[in-house]
Design a protein around this motif. Structure first.
Motif, PDB file in Angstrom:
ATOM      1  N   GLY A  47       0.813  -1.205   0.000  1.00 30.77           N
ATOM      2  CA  GLY A  47       0.000   0.000   0.000  1.00 30.77           C
ATOM      3  C   GLY A  47       0.851   1.261   0.000  1.00 30.77           C
ATOM      4  N   ARG A  48       0.202   2.402  -0.082  1.00 32.66           N
ATOM      5  CA  ARG A  48       0.955   3.654  -0.214  1.00 32.66           C
ATOM      6  C   ARG A  48       1.062   4.427   1.109  1.00 32.66           C
ATOM      7  NH1 ARG A  48      -3.963   5.470  -3.118  1.00 32.66           N
ATOM      8  NH2 ARG A  48      -2.942   4.756  -5.020  1.00 32.66           N
ATOM      9  N   TYR A  49       0.542   3.842   2.208  1.00 35.00           N
ATOM     10  CA  TYR A  49       0.567   4.562   3.482  1.00 35.00           C
ATOM     11  C   TYR A  49       1.375   3.813   4.537  1.00 35.00           C
ATOM     12  CZ  TYR A  49      -3.313   6.962   1.212  1.00 35.00           C
ATOM     13  OH  TYR A  49      -4.089   7.655   0.316  1.00 35.00           O
ATOM     14  N   ASN A  50       1.919   4.563   5.496  1.00 34.52           N
ATOM     15  CA  ASN A  50       2.660   3.986   6.608  1.00 34.52           C
ATOM     16  C   ASN A  50       2.663   4.988   7.758  1.00 34.52           C
ATOM     17  OD1 ASN A  50       4.767   5.899   5.983  1.00 34.52           O
ATOM     18  ND2 ASN A  50       5.440   4.484   4.367  1.00 34.52           N
ATOM     19  N   ALA A  51       3.454   4.689   8.806  1.00 42.51           N
ATOM     20  CA  ALA A  51       3.471   5.556   9.989  1.00 42.51           C
ATOM     21  C   ALA A  51       3.950   6.966   9.654  1.00 42.51           C
ATOM     22  CB  ALA A  51       4.359   4.938  11.067  1.00 42.51           C
ATOM     23  N   GLU A  52       4.891   7.071   8.719  1.00 43.15           N
ATOM     24  CA  GLU A  52       5.405   8.386   8.327  1.00 43.15           C
ATOM     25  C   GLU A  52       4.442   9.119   7.399  1.00 43.15           C
ATOM     26  OE1 GLU A  52       7.405   5.539   8.177  1.00 43.15           O
ATOM     27  OE2 GLU A  52       8.119   6.113  10.171  1.00 43.15           O
ATOM     28  N   LYS A  53       3.695   8.358   6.626  1.00 45.77           N
ATOM     29  CA  LYS A  53       2.718   8.941   5.705  1.00 45.77           C
ATOM     30  C   LYS A  53       1.381   8.210   5.888  1.00 45.77           C
ATOM     31  CE  LYS A  53       1.702   9.558   0.791  1.00 45.77           C
ATOM     32  NZ  LYS A  53       2.040   9.130  -0.593  1.00 45.77           N
ATOM     33  N   PRO A  54       0.666   8.518   6.979  1.00 46.84           N
ATOM     34  CA  PRO A  54      -0.564   7.775   7.285  1.00 46.84           C
ATOM     35  C   PRO A  54      -1.750   8.191   6.429  1.00 46.84           C
ATOM     36  CG  PRO A  54      -0.198   9.477   8.921  1.00 46.84           C
ATOM     37  CD  PRO A  54       0.995   9.503   8.011  1.00 46.84           C
ATOM     38  N   LEU A  55      -2.724   7.318   6.378  1.00 43.91           N
ATOM     39  CA  LEU A  55      -3.983   7.593   5.695  1.00 43.91           C
ATOM     40  C   LEU A  55      -4.678   8.752   6.402  1.00 43.91           C
ATOM     41  CD1 LEU A  55      -5.904   6.268   3.475  1.00 43.91           C
ATOM     42  CD2 LEU A  55      -7.020   5.125   5.390  1.00 43.91           C
ATOM     43  N   MET A  66      -3.452  -1.563   9.755  1.00 44.89           N
ATOM     44  CA  MET A  66      -3.091  -0.938  11.027  1.00 44.89           C
ATOM     45  C   MET A  66      -1.854  -0.041  10.903  1.00 44.89           C
ATOM     46  SD  MET A  66      -5.575  -1.935  12.854  1.00 44.89           S
ATOM     47  CE  MET A  66      -5.218  -1.536  14.558  1.00 44.89           C
ATOM     48  N   LYS A  67      -0.892  -0.443  10.076  1.00 47.70           N
ATOM     49  CA  LYS A  67       0.313   0.391   9.930  1.00 47.70           C
ATOM     50  C   LYS A  67       0.039   1.641   9.093  1.00 47.70           C
ATOM     51  CE  LYS A  67       2.505  -1.409   5.701  1.00 47.70           C
ATOM     52  NZ  LYS A  67       2.378  -0.159   4.950  1.00 47.70           N
ATOM     53  N   SER A  68      -1.082   1.636   8.366  1.00 48.65           N
ATOM     54  CA  SER A  68      -1.402   2.755   7.492  1.00 48.65           C
ATOM     55  C   SER A  68      -2.165   3.871   8.191  1.00 48.65           C
ATOM     56  CB  SER A  68      -2.235   2.263   6.293  1.00 48.65           C
ATOM     57  OG  SER A  68      -1.553   1.274   5.569  1.00 48.65           O
ATOM     58  N   LEU A  69      -2.608   3.624   9.419  1.00 42.36           N
ATOM     59  CA  LEU A  69      -3.493   4.581  10.095  1.00 42.36           C
ATOM     60  C   LEU A  69      -2.738   5.530  11.016  1.00 42.36           C
ATOM     61  CD1 LEU A  69      -6.414   2.173  11.073  1.00 42.36           C
ATOM     62  CD2 LEU A  69      -6.299   3.736   9.122  1.00 42.36           C
ATOM     63  N   PRO A  70      -3.245   6.741  11.179  1.00 41.53           N
ATOM     64  CA  PRO A  70      -2.667   7.659  12.166  1.00 41.53           C
ATOM     65  C   PRO A  70      -2.808   7.066  13.566  1.00 41.53           C
ATOM     66  CG  PRO A  70      -4.197   8.798  10.685  1.00 41.53           C
ATOM     67  CD  PRO A  70      -4.372   7.343  10.443  1.00 41.53           C
ATOM     68  N   ALA A  71      -1.915   7.443  14.469  1.00 41.16           N
ATOM     69  CA  ALA A  71      -1.920   6.886  15.823  1.00 41.16           C
ATOM     70  C   ALA A  71      -3.230   7.158  16.551  1.00 41.16           C
ATOM     71  CB  ALA A  71      -0.746   7.466  16.615  1.00 41.16           C
ATOM     72  N   LYS A  72      -3.897   8.263  16.235  1.00 43.69           N
ATOM     73  CA  LYS A  72      -5.128   8.637  16.944  1.00 43.69           C
ATOM     74  C   LYS A  72      -6.405   8.166  16.237  1.00 43.69           C
ATOM     75  CE  LYS A  72      -3.000  11.009  20.173  1.00 43.69           C
ATOM     76  NZ  LYS A  72      -2.992  10.552  21.584  1.00 43.69           N
ATOM     77  N   ALA A  73      -6.259   7.528  15.099  1.00 47.78           N
ATOM     78  CA  ALA A  73      -7.449   7.113  14.341  1.00 47.78           C
ATOM     79  C   ALA A  73      -8.237   6.043  15.091  1.00 47.78           C
ATOM     80  CB  ALA A  73      -7.043   6.599  12.967  1.00 47.78           C
ATOM     81  N   ARG A  74      -9.547   6.127  14.980  1.00 45.21           N
ATOM     82  CA  ARG A  74     -10.441   5.155  15.599  1.00 45.21           C
ATOM     83  C   ARG A  74     -10.726   4.028  14.605  1.00 45.21           C
ATOM     84  NH1 ARG A  74     -15.261   7.357  19.026  1.00 45.21           N
ATOM     85  NH2 ARG A  74     -14.318   9.257  18.231  1.00 45.21           N
ATOM     86  N   VAL A  75     -10.721   2.773  15.074  1.00 49.08           N
ATOM     87  CA  VAL A  75     -10.952   1.611  14.217  1.00 49.08           C
ATOM     88  C   VAL A  75     -12.182   0.864  14.717  1.00 49.08           C
ATOM     89  CG1 VAL A  75     -10.009  -0.549  13.320  1.00 49.08           C
ATOM     90  CG2 VAL A  75      -8.488   1.398  13.745  1.00 49.08           C
ATOM     91  N   ILE A  76     -13.133   0.623  13.820  1.00 51.82           N
ATOM     92  CA  ILE A  76     -14.374  -0.088  14.174  1.00 51.82           C
ATOM     93  C   ILE A  76     -14.560  -1.242  13.190  1.00 51.82           C
ATOM     94  CG2 ILE A  76     -16.868   0.098  14.502  1.00 51.82           C
ATOM     95  CD1 ILE A  76     -16.358   3.189  14.838  1.00 51.82           C
ATOM     96  N   LEU A  77     -14.493  -2.464  13.699  1.00 54.31           N
ATOM     97  CA  LEU A  77     -14.674  -3.662  12.873  1.00 54.31           C
ATOM     98  C   LEU A  77     -16.068  -4.225  13.075  1.00 54.31           C
ATOM     99  CD1 LEU A  77     -11.332  -5.601  13.581  1.00 54.31           C
ATOM    100  CD2 LEU A  77     -11.818  -4.077  11.671  1.00 54.31           C
ATOM    101  N   LEU A  78     -16.744  -4.577  11.973  1.00 53.97           N
ATOM    102  CA  LEU A  78     -18.046  -5.235  12.051  1.00 53.97           C
ATOM    103  C   LEU A  78     -18.030  -6.490  11.184  1.00 53.97           C
ATOM    104  CD1 LEU A  78     -18.771  -1.852  11.530  1.00 53.97           C
ATOM    105  CD2 LEU A  78     -20.880  -2.756  12.518  1.00 53.97           C
ATOM    106  N   GLY A  79     -18.692  -7.546  11.645  1.00 56.70           N
ATOM    107  CA  GLY A  79     -18.757  -8.784  10.868  1.00 56.70           C
ATOM    108  C   GLY A  79     -19.383  -9.892  11.680  1.00 56.70           C
ATOM    109  N   ASP A  80     -19.327 -11.083  11.141  1.00 56.55           N
ATOM    110  CA  ASP A  80     -19.860 -12.282  11.797  1.00 56.55           C
ATOM    111  C   ASP A  80     -18.694 -13.218  12.072  1.00 56.55           C
ATOM    112  OD1 ASP A  80     -21.143 -14.541  12.657  1.00 56.55           O
ATOM    113  OD2 ASP A  80     -22.575 -14.643  11.002  1.00 56.55           O
ATOM    114  N   SER A  81     -18.292 -13.326  13.329  1.00 60.19           N
ATOM    115  CA  SER A  81     -17.119 -14.130  13.675  1.00 60.19           C
ATOM    116  C   SER A  81     -17.347 -15.621  13.467  1.00 60.19           C
ATOM    117  CB  SER A  81     -16.723 -13.875  15.138  1.00 60.19           C
ATOM    118  OG  SER A  81     -17.748 -14.299  16.024  1.00 60.19           O
TER     119      SER A  81
END
Length: 584
Positions: free
Chosen positions: A237-245, A267-282
């Motif tokens: 991908g094109r994003y990382n800790a230095e250049k986050p999404l 996870m490595k593509s996101l800013p440190a403060k970004a909120r992550v919400i996963l939805l699905g059927d485990s």
């Protein structure tokens, strides 16, 4: 070495596993054949979706008796540690062996460690900006649920946690939760940059349809690959800790399809403060690639701290019990309990629950007490053909009488044959062939690549035309009499020139894997003729829960029993890494 590779082939290892064993043996430069055998076992495990090889489980596996593995785990571990191709945490070696006896390819070990660390860092609370507004939003949310409304608990959790997981079966209201979340998040901060995403194009398109109908047209749901800039030439991908999404919140639907490597890239593509919400059927089938991230995250029962329970009661009026057990994911996982699609005593709901339990007697009890038949044991080609032809007869009749396009598409989308296997007997390929031979006798020109009435499924994303892997349509004559492909999205017809269609295939039948996220009124589930590693309760549960009104299982008693009692638990270390609360 030639003799060793030959013996691996005789046992049933594939060419990839054999070649990997040869490669590791070359690097190892020792006379210990166990290193090469272990490499073959690891490669084979990865091909089955496992992230790692659990040495203790491999020793107890009767299928590996002929490999002459060490009788004691300690001996196996010791001999592996003597090889310079096997290292531990912090080593840069092709294979990594953990203290728990889990053996990884280096890249999978790194991916799993990175995912666990990223989740640990995000498992923290987020203060509400406008508590009064949130209280009012929950007060205005009417509900007829008796007891705890877990939809509301899930929304409150996602509003107050930086990392949250929401799991629930079909019809438990995950889409409703997304819409409520969007509304409440924007009421807290209307400047939030929110990304909506899903692993597949079809899942992203369904998510887009849901938000378009609810006043959030400005948001665009994208596939994870598109969001992260992953391509054939750039797998990281094109994003990382230095250049986050550039996002504040990312909401991921159909998270059961996410493998460990894709999760690591996210996870490595996101800013440190970004909120992550996963939805699905485990409980659904896991990802095609290695890992079972959602299942790992939902492995423990829901756990909530006293502080969370108090805040929940204050904001929503809902009271739940606090837990004394403390893990990384405490306050971060909600499992939805109420199905709005299936009534508690519905045949489909009861059958799905019985299959989920793994108790074959419960399955037979449900089958024997339903008003409508749920099981057909006659699975010879003639019986299968008779059943699936009857299933599609309303569609055939509509095409034959020249019904309007919308009617034809709607009738086709009401039912589907789902198969465990792609090829072979009792597979997608065989069912499509059987049906096409029957309708050819009725005058349908099935010997041509395209014929009037041919149902198709897209197998490759085409973002320019907004056609995505898993989309289904029908080849029909348009108003000018020209054969074109027609798809229906939001009850609106979309026509496409045949020459411009992306890769596709005939779709009277489709695999259970391809059906994930879809729903049909009537579903016929065709399991394999013989035992197969693909036949698991997760696959059967997924197939059954695609049906809204009627489901029919086509299989022998032996195959049904084997499928229900077989649970495919993928070997990973992620759940263990998240078991204990970080000291920090």
């Amino acid at each position: 070495m030639k003799q060793l590779i030959a013996s691996l082939r005789q046992v049933g290892f594939g060419e990839l596993a054999c070649q990997f064993a040869r490669f590791i043996a070359r690097l190892d430069k020792t006379d210990d054949g166990l290193i090469a055998i272990t490499a073959a076992l690891l490669s084979d495990a990865n091909s089955q979706g496992h992230v790692c090889l659990n040495l203790a489980h491999a020793i107890d596996n009767e299928a590996y008796v002929s490999l002459a593995l060490p009788e004691q785990l300690a001996e196996w571990v010791q001999r592996l540690k003597q090889s310079h191709v096997v290292g531990g945490a912090g080593d840069f070696t092709p294979l990594i062996l953990t203290e728990q006896g889990l053996l990884y390819l280096y890249r999978y070990w790194v991916d799993e460690q990175n995912v666990a660390n990223a989740i640990r860092q995000r498992c923290q609370s987020i203060p509400l900006i406008n508590q009064q507004q949130i209280q009012q939003d929950f007060a205005d949310w009417s509900s007829n649920i008796e007891g705890v409304d877990w939809q509301k608990v899930a929304v409150f959790m996602a509003l107050t946690r930086q990392f949250s997981v929401i799991s629930g079966g079909p019809g438990t209201g995950k889409t409703t939760i997304v819409l409520r979340l969007l509304s409440m998040l924007f009421s807290q901060n209307n400047q939030l940059n929110i990304a909506l995403t899903a692993p597949t194009g079809k899942a992203a398109a369904r998510l887009q349809q849901a938000i378009n109908n609810s006043g959030f047209e400005s948001l665009e749901a994208k596939t994870l690959h598109r969001l992260l800039g992953i391509s054939v030439d750039n797998q990281q991908g094109r994003y990382n800790a230095e250049k986050p999404l550039p996002v504040d919140v990312v909401i991921i639907d159909e998270a059961s399809m996410i493998d460990i490597s894709l999760m690591a890239t996210l996870m490595k593509s996101l800013p440190a403060k970004a909120r992550v919400i996963l939805l699905g059927d485990s409980q659904q089938l896991a990802s095609v690639e290695s890992g079972a991230v959602l299942a790992n995250l939902c492995q423990k029962h829901m756990l909530f701290s006293t502080e969370f329970c108090n805040d929940l009661a204050t904001m929503t009026g809902i009271k739940i019990n606090a837990s004394q057990h403390n893990t990384v994911l405490i306050d971060g996982v909600v499992e939805l309990q109420h199905s709005y699609r299936f009534e508690q005593q519905s045949d489909i709901g009861r059958l799905a629950t019985a299959v989920q339990s793994g108790n074959i007697q419960s399955v037979f009890e449900v089958i024997s007490t339903t008003q409508r038949s749920l099981w057909q044991q006659q699975c010879d080609p003639s019986s299968i053909l008779s059943s699936v032809t009857a299933l599609y007869q309303p569609f055939f009749d509509a095409v034959n009488r020249g019904a309007d396009t919308l009617t034809c598409l709607q009738l086709f989308e009401q039912q589907r044959v789902l198969c465990a296997l792609k090829t072979g007997s009792q597979s997608v390929q065989s069912v499509n062939g059987l049906i096409e031979r029957v309708i050819q006798k009725q005058g349908w020109r099935t010997n041509q690549n395209f014929y009037h009435g041919r149902p198709i499924m897209v197998t490759q994303n085409d973002h320019l035309q907004h056609l995505f892997n898993g989309d289904t349509g029908v080849v029909l004559r348009d108003e000018s009499g020209e054969l074109r492909a027609c798809f229906i999205f939001d009850n609106v017809l979309h026509w496409f020139d045949l020459a411009r269609l992306p890769a596709h295939e005939t779709a009277f039948a489709m695999t259970v894997h391809k059906s994930q996220g879809s729903e049909f009124d009537n579903v016929f589930v065709l399991l394999a003729e013989e035992e197969s590693p693909l036949l698991t309760r997760e696959l059967l549960y997924t197939a059954i829960t695609r049906a809204k009104k009627q489901v029919m299982l086509l299989c022998s008693e032996t195959i049904l029993t084997q499928t229900v009692i077989t649970q495919h638990q993928r070997e990973t270390g992620l759940a263990g890494l998240l078991e204990k609360k970080s000291d920090a």
